[in-house]
Design a protein around this motif. Sequence first.
Motif, short mmCIF file in Angstrom:
data_model
loop_
_atom_site.label_atom_id
_atom_site.label_comp_id
_atom_site.label_asym_id
_atom_site.label_seq_id
_atom_site.Cartn_x
_atom_site.Cartn_y
_atom_site.Cartn_z
N PRO A 86 0.80 -1.22 0.00
CA PRO A 86 0.00 0.00 0.00
C PRO A 86 0.84 1.28 0.00
N GLY A 87 1.98 1.28 0.71
CA GLY A 87 2.81 2.48 0.75
C GLY A 87 3.35 2.86 -0.61
N PRO A 88 4.07 1.96 -1.30
CA PRO A 88 4.57 2.28 -2.63
C PRO A 88 3.47 2.59 -3.63
N LEU A 92 3.04 6.19 -5.77
CA LEU A 92 2.91 6.29 -7.23
C LEU A 92 1.54 6.78 -7.66
N GLY A 93 0.66 7.05 -6.67
CA GLY A 93 -0.69 7.49 -6.99
C GLY A 93 -1.60 6.37 -7.43
N ALA A 97 -6.37 2.63 -7.25
CA ALA A 97 -6.46 1.62 -8.30
C ALA A 97 -6.15 0.23 -7.74
N MET A 98 -5.17 0.14 -6.84
CA MET A 98 -4.82 -1.16 -6.26
C MET A 98 -5.97 -1.70 -5.42
N HIS A 140 9.09 14.38 -6.97
CA HIS A 140 8.89 14.20 -8.41
C HIS A 140 8.64 12.75 -8.82
N LEU A 141 8.33 11.89 -7.85
CA LEU A 141 8.18 10.47 -8.16
C LEU A 141 7.05 10.21 -9.15
N ARG A 142 5.89 10.81 -8.93
CA ARG A 142 4.75 10.53 -9.81
C ARG A 142 5.00 11.04 -11.22
N ALA A 143 5.64 12.20 -11.34
CA ALA A 143 5.94 12.73 -12.68
C ALA A 143 6.89 11.79 -13.42
#
Length: 327
Positions: A86-88, A92-93, A97-98, A140-143
């Motif tokens: 759940p954390g990762p 990632l946004g 969805a998960m 900037h992870l999601r981008a």
Amino acid sequence: MRASRLLSILTTLQARGRVTAPELAEACEVSVRTIYRDVDALSAAGIPVYAERGAGGGFRLLDGYRVRLNGLSLPETDALFLAGLPGPAAALGLDGAMSAAQDKLVAALPAALRESATRMQARFHLDAPGWFGEAEEPQHLRAIADALLADRLIEIRYQSWRAEKRRRVAPLGLVLKGGNWYLAGRVGDDVRTYRVARILDCAVQSESFARSADFDLGAYWRNATERLEAEMHPREATVRLSPLGIRLLEALTQPYVKARLRIADDADANGWRTATIPIGTTDWHAAAELLRLGPEAEVLAPQALRARMTELTQTMAERYRASAHSN
């Protein structure tokens, strides 16, 4: 056993498209000849499996053919629900969805497996970061993830150990290790690793890039981490260890060092044994690692490291003595 293998071949073809006979044989741990017999059996049962010859050939299913998820075993169902972190996913946004995907999977499972899946969710929780550390949430992870999925170039400003740099990167993969995110990206002809938390700015470009078909993220990461560990431990030290020191060393050292640790079989009258240990590039780094063992270890070689240990322990002893007298 064969029925399970046939289902495995079928689901592999559905998931991966075209697959060669040697690849299927390796995955199923059987001979290539057995795979050809299994494919013939699937075709005889009415499954539309086609063989394509040539350098890029292999087996594939007729376009549009799908296998329903009613062949999952109990362990396979359990494994699916242990795979969701759940954390990762949230980083990632993809947390929503998960959760939705897991709900749909539960609803699609037979009743006998549905109960096991909910039991796994209630009884197991996966926490990726190590102890005494927090998972990073890079800005900037999601981008970067979006650019990665779209095969688009990114312009980054990166803070390395030495200086701030700007790079134009083709993102090839993201890796989560110990709560930290790392980007594998191609710069020119080289693939490099960047810690995402050290990326100060990131601009996703409209320009796309061609991803190499033979790039294997898992293989790259294994090779990169082993190369980094080797660079960080280029020397060896000879150390005497007490029985407690041996246990402490095995408990406190990282896997790379532990795998290359050599401890002599012979012990003296007090149980002390000699060990050869990979150490860091500087005596300071090596001494800091060995000081964790306290009086349960004695450095024998190299002489420069022994001298540094002597200097540090004497300085510490003098400081503690001075503090005791002042009190």
